[in-house]
Design an enzyme around this catalytic site. Sequence first.
Site, mmCIF file in Angstrom:
data_model
loop_
_atom_site.group_PDB
_atom_site.id
_atom_site.type_symbol
_atom_site.label_atom_id
_atom_site.label_comp_id
_atom_site.label_asym_id
_atom_site.label_seq_id
_atom_site.Cartn_x
_atom_site.Cartn_y
_atom_site.Cartn_z
ATOM 1 N N HIS A 57 0.860 -1.193 0.000
ATOM 2 C CA HIS A 57 0.000 0.000 0.000
ATOM 3 C C HIS A 57 0.890 1.234 0.000
ATOM 4 C CE1 HIS A 57 -2.822 3.042 1.450
ATOM 5 N NE2 HIS A 57 -3.785 2.226 1.059
ATOM 6 N N CYS A 95 -3.637 2.609 -4.825
ATOM 7 C CA CYS A 95 -4.620 3.392 -4.070
ATOM 8 C C CYS A 95 -4.625 4.808 -4.654
ATOM 9 C CB CYS A 95 -4.245 3.409 -2.591
ATOM 10 S SG CYS A 95 -5.345 4.455 -1.610
ATOM 11 N N HIS A 145 -7.594 0.337 -4.666
ATOM 12 C CA HIS A 145 -8.464 1.172 -3.834
ATOM 13 C C HIS A 145 -8.769 2.378 -4.699
ATOM 14 C CE1 HIS A 145 -6.432 -0.088 0.264
ATOM 15 N NE2 HIS A 145 -7.014 -1.103 -0.347
ATOM 16 N N ASP A 201 -13.182 3.277 -1.506
ATOM 17 C CA ASP A 201 -12.403 3.543 -0.297
ATOM 18 C C ASP A 201 -13.070 4.674 0.459
ATOM 19 O OD1 ASP A 201 -10.324 3.196 1.443
ATOM 20 O OD2 ASP A 201 -8.756 3.783 0.051
ATOM 21 N N HIS A 202 -12.462 5.053 1.566
ATOM 22 C CA HIS A 202 -12.986 6.105 2.440
ATOM 23 C C HIS A 202 -14.251 6.787 1.897
ATOM 24 C CE1 HIS A 202 -8.604 6.680 3.967
ATOM 25 N NE2 HIS A 202 -9.024 5.429 4.035
ATOM 26 N N TYR A 215 -15.399 4.600 6.787
ATOM 27 C CA TYR A 215 -15.777 3.198 6.574
ATOM 28 C C TYR A 215 -17.225 2.873 6.942
ATOM 29 C CZ TYR A 215 -11.063 2.120 5.155
ATOM 30 O OH TYR A 215 -9.885 2.077 4.456
HETATM 31 C C1 DNO Z 1 -6.624 3.404 5.186
HETATM 32 C C2 DNO Z 1 -6.024 2.208 4.585
HETATM 33 C C3 DNO Z 1 -4.656 1.865 5.149
HETATM 34 C C4 DNO Z 1 -4.189 0.526 4.592
HETATM 35 C C5 DNO Z 1 -2.851 0.085 5.098
HETATM 36 C C6 DNO Z 1 -2.403 -1.149 4.370
HETATM 37 O O1 DNO Z 1 -7.811 3.560 5.134
HETATM 38 O O2 DNO Z 1 -5.999 2.286 3.205
HETATM 39 O O3 DNO Z 1 -4.741 1.803 6.532
HETATM 40 O O4 DNO Z 1 -5.107 -0.454 4.937
HETATM 41 O O5 DNO Z 1 -1.911 1.064 4.963
HETATM 42 O O6 DNO Z 1 -1.456 -1.837 5.130
#
Ligand code: DNO
Length: 358
Positions: free
Chosen positions: A207, A245, A272, A317-318, A331
């Site tokens: 990530h 991401c 992501h 994501d978020h 989340y």
């Molecule tokens: C945040 C996530 C990160 C991710 C880690 C992977 O929302 O994208 O916390 O899970 O960095 O190890």
Amino acid sequence: MEMTLRWYGSKFDTVTLKQIRQIPGVTGVITTLYDTEPGEVWSRGRIRAMKDEVEAAGLHVAGIESVNIHDAIKTGAPEREQYIANYIETLENLGKEDIHMVCYNFMPVFDWTRTELARVRADGSTVLAYTQEAVDALDPEKMFESISGDMNGSIMPGWEPERMARVKELFEMYKDVDDEKLFENLKYFLEKIMPVCDKYDINMAIHPDDPAWSVFGLPRIIINKENILRMMKMVDNPHNGVTFCSGSYGTNLANDLPDMIRSLKGRIHFAHVRNLKFITPTNFEEAAHLSSDGTFDMYEIMKALYDIGFDGPIRPDHGRMIWDEVAMPGYGLYDRALGATYLNGLWEAIDKATKRGI
Ligand code: DNO
């Protein structure tokens, strides 16, 4: 690609597997064993139990986010040998349980960093936000206190209070670690784990660092095209891959996201996909997934993933906090469900247009 949602387990998540199952097109979840510490061996029994629970709800475990890396591995301390051996055992057990994608990060001390967890937008939704000015004004040891009030009672990964209580000690561990050292330690770790990944066909997906630059003077290396290609070359094995991401690489406006995706063909094992809205280059908030609500062209991001033949799990994501939902910031259910549906729509349109030669 397979559309998934991140799920924090029945003990911690406000979102249920039943709800996730009802989002059209979502067939898998991305999860982890939430009550393990970095460095612990995951037993087959516990992995099996997690899979059973997910499968009983009509979903499957599409991958793990995350198997966290112990700080001894990141700093290259002598105890790393034991922790790498434990990591290998965990990968072996995951492989035996038919899990083939593992997301992890190599960020020192802090995982992702935001300075606000509930910035109010014009429509009344609240979102995660970041300003460099706020980070610069903050004592890193106070980081946790500054945001913990907005966590809605949840424990966010990377921000566990036990970990935050050790911030000073963690900073001390990293005092002699610069970018080069961190690259070296990452290479050492990857070389040791590649044989087990080859044996069980496990795709490792690093990530990116979020934000994609150094915070609090700590080294950060997974930040741009140059560094990520360096990492791919330094351990040139298809199992050494990335989590693309968009929201993390996208924090730096100099990163051309579709171009980065195209340069990583065959090495993106997990995606992501989310949008950011920039107020200034160092002040951004996490917008809705829709292109017009933020700064990124989400169509171009999905198109690039489509063009390189991306076939791994993907997740929105978020999300924003909308419709009075009370959940872990970023989340909740509603906005991520909207995000999944939007991304599925983009993908369907791209697929059909491509097949019709449009
Ligand atoms: C945040 C996530 C990160 C991710 C880690 C992977 O929302 O994208 O916390 O899970 O960095 O190890």
